[in-house]
Enzyme design. Structure first.
Site, PDB file in Angstrom:
ATOM      1  N   LYS A  27       0.853  -1.198   0.000  1.00 16.23           N
ATOM      2  CA  LYS A  27       0.000   0.000   0.000  1.00 16.23           C
ATOM      3  C   LYS A  27       0.888   1.247   0.000  1.00 16.23           C
ATOM      4  O   LYS A  27       2.088   1.170   0.279  1.00 16.23           O
ATOM      5  CB  LYS A  27      -0.921  -0.024   1.219  1.00 16.23           C
ATOM      6  CG  LYS A  27      -0.212   0.077   2.558  1.00 16.23           C
ATOM      7  CD  LYS A  27      -1.179  -0.141   3.707  1.00 16.23           C
ATOM      8  CE  LYS A  27      -0.442  -0.088   5.044  1.00 16.23           C
ATOM      9  NZ  LYS A  27      -1.305  -0.508   6.148  1.00 16.23           N
ATOM     10  N   TYR A  63      17.745  29.455   9.550  1.00 14.37           N
ATOM     11  CA  TYR A  63      16.550  30.187   9.964  1.00 14.37           C
ATOM     12  C   TYR A  63      16.350  30.112  11.465  1.00 14.37           C
ATOM     13  O   TYR A  63      16.485  29.043  12.065  1.00 14.37           O
ATOM     14  CB  TYR A  63      15.312  29.611   9.282  1.00 14.37           C
ATOM     15  CG  TYR A  63      15.242  29.931   7.803  1.00 14.37           C
ATOM     16  CD1 TYR A  63      15.187  31.244   7.346  1.00 14.37           C
ATOM     17  CD2 TYR A  63      15.224  28.899   6.864  1.00 14.37           C
ATOM     18  CE1 TYR A  63      15.114  31.534   6.002  1.00 14.37           C
ATOM     19  CE2 TYR A  63      15.141  29.179   5.504  1.00 14.37           C
ATOM     20  CZ  TYR A  63      15.088  30.504   5.088  1.00 14.37           C
ATOM     21  OH  TYR A  63      15.011  30.783   3.747  1.00 14.37           O
TER      22      TYR A  63
HETATM   23  C1  LIG Z   1      -0.633  -1.621   6.723  1.00 15.91           C
HETATM   24  C2  LIG Z   1      -1.247  -2.869   7.174  1.00 15.91           C
HETATM   25  C3  LIG Z   1      -0.444  -3.948   7.561  1.00 15.91           C
HETATM   26  C4  LIG Z   1       1.065  -3.856   7.658  1.00 15.91           C
HETATM   27  O1  LIG Z   1       1.430  -3.192   8.839  1.00 15.91           O
HETATM   28  P1  LIG Z   1       2.972  -3.032   9.242  1.00 15.91           P
HETATM   29  O2  LIG Z   1       2.929  -2.420  10.589  1.00 15.91           O
HETATM   30  O3  LIG Z   1       3.572  -2.112   8.231  1.00 15.91           O
HETATM   31  O4  LIG Z   1       3.566  -4.384   9.206  1.00 15.91           O
HETATM   32  C5  LIG Z   1      -1.064  -5.124   7.888  1.00 15.91           C
HETATM   33  N1  LIG Z   1      -2.434  -5.246   7.850  1.00 15.91           N
HETATM   34  C6  LIG Z   1      -3.214  -4.217   7.500  1.00 15.91           C
HETATM   35  C7  LIG Z   1      -4.688  -4.397   7.511  1.00 15.91           C
HETATM   36  C8  LIG Z   1      -2.669  -3.004   7.161  1.00 15.91           C
HETATM   37  O5  LIG Z   1      -3.464  -1.994   6.810  1.00 15.91           O
END
Ligand SMILES: *Cc1c(COP(=O)(O)O)cnc(C)c1O
Length: 364
Positions: free
Chosen positions: A35, A256
């Site tokens: 994702k 800055y």
């Molecule tokens: C993003 C996600 C994961 C992975 O989580 P990590 O902490 O990056 O391992 C697993 N299951 C779902 C439903 C997610 O949305």
């Protein structure tokens, strides 16, 4: 010459981290979570390193199309399911498996015309309180799905809120087990932290694990454990070069807001990297950084296109010298992204996802 900043994606490290997840969850099948454009790495750029996974899990239908366009014929799971009824047409066409987390998604399925029934992952809310059916609603949802000709196989899943922290997962595992005990189907519970910390427990690794951040080389429970402890390798290096050097005298200030004042003569390096590249502006004086593979620290505020570093430990540094913001330097030294994230009050997830489009990316 383009501005010297560059991100590099490490294919071997992705492969190695995926293998590490397999060792941590023996016999479980592994979803590689891609994702958010593969946690900012680029789906196309990680594909070679992650094609050994059993499936790819993501949120966005366009990202699912990109995975299919790469020639992937195996499972793809939509982790939030579909967002409107039309999306189901694409699920049918691309053979996407999808999460079902609410009644409305079941209604849409019931109205969907398809020749090929879908595989769905019925999501239970075991305490995270984002998506999923409450334990007492789960059986009704399962029964509804089971009666639909549009549905082929029903699997069960839930997601942990505290797999990386002191509260832990026992209460959620109990809620899930209690509610699903006599329902058939494959199960998926574990994210990265649960895989690494509890993967030896067959009830937690279950049939499918869903590691994301660990595949991308960050320790999910940092600072309790670091990436080296979990034998995870950096999958992204963000590197740049010195484009300026200043000699500060006592009383001179930097950048800055003049947030850093030299109390002794000091050589300062100016790096072509700023918050417009995705480097966190909240990283202040003291944030670790590698110059020529040697650990030193940021001084003063990060600005849009530049940041400034202490060259005291690297007296030979000059314009053109390599700077590693995170990942692996040319001499092999690693700057863990988890340390940088912590210095900026955030997590590696956010840093990886925030690398700006203007940063050129290479695959190694
Ligand atoms: C993003 C996600 C994961 C992975 O989580 P990590 O902490 O990056 O391992 C697993 N299951 C779902 C439903 C997610 O949305």
């Amino acid at each position: 010459m383009p501005r010297p900043i560059q991100a590099t994606i490490h294919t071997k490290a992705l492969r190695s981290n995926l293998a590490r997840m397999r060792r941590a969850a023996p016999d479980a099948r592994v979803w590689a979570i891609v994702k958010a454009n593969a946690y900012g790495h680029g789906i196309e750029r990680v594909f070679e390193g992650l094609r050994g996974a059993d499936g790819f899990a993501l949120l966005d239908l366009q990202e699912a199309e990109r995975v299919r366009a790469l020639g992937w014929r195996g499972p793809i799971l939509l982790l939030e399911g579909v967002f409107e009824p039309r999306d189901l047409e694409l699920c049918s066409r691309l053979s996407l498996w999808h999460v079902v987390h609410c009644e409305q998604q079941i209604d849409w399925l019931a109205a969907h015309k398809t020749h090929v029934p879908h595989r769905v992952f019925l999501k239970m809310n075991s305490g995270m309180n984002r998506l999923g059916f409450a334990p007492h609603q789960l059986r009704t949802a399962w029964t509804r799905l089971d009666a639909l000709p549009q549905v082929d196989e029903i699997s069960l899943m839930t997601h942990f809120s505290d797999a990386d922290g002191p509260r832990g997962i026992a209460h959620q595992v109990r809620a899930f087990d209690d509610a699903t005990r006599d329902l058939p189907g494959e199960r998926s519970l574990a994210n990265s932290a649960a895989v690494l910390r509890h993967g030896r427990d067959a009830g937690i690794r279950a049939d499918w694990v869903r590691p994301g951040i660990a595949v991308y080389g960050s320790a999910p429970d940092f600072p309790e454990h670091d990436a080296a402890h979990w034998q995870l390798q950096p999958t992204m290096t963000l590197a740049s070069r010195l484009i300026g050097v200043q000699q500060l005298q006592p009383g001179d200030t930097v950048g800055y807001g003049s947030s850093f004042t030299a109390d002794a003569p000091l050589r300062l390096g100016v790096v072509a990297c700023g918050y417009a590249d995705g480097y966190p502006r909240h990283c202040g004086t003291g944030t670790p950084v590698l110059v020529n593979g040697v650990r030193t620290r940021l001084l003063g505020r990060v600005s849009m296109d530049m940041l400034t570093v202490d060259l005291t430990p690297v007296p030979q540094a000059q314009i053109g010298t390599e700077v590693t913001l995170w990942g692996r330097a040319s001499n092999g030294t690693v700057m863990p992204i988890d340390e940088v994230a912590r210095a900026g009050g955030t997590v590696a997830y956010e840093l990886l996802c925030a690398v700006a489009p203007r940063v050129p990316v290479a695959v190694a």
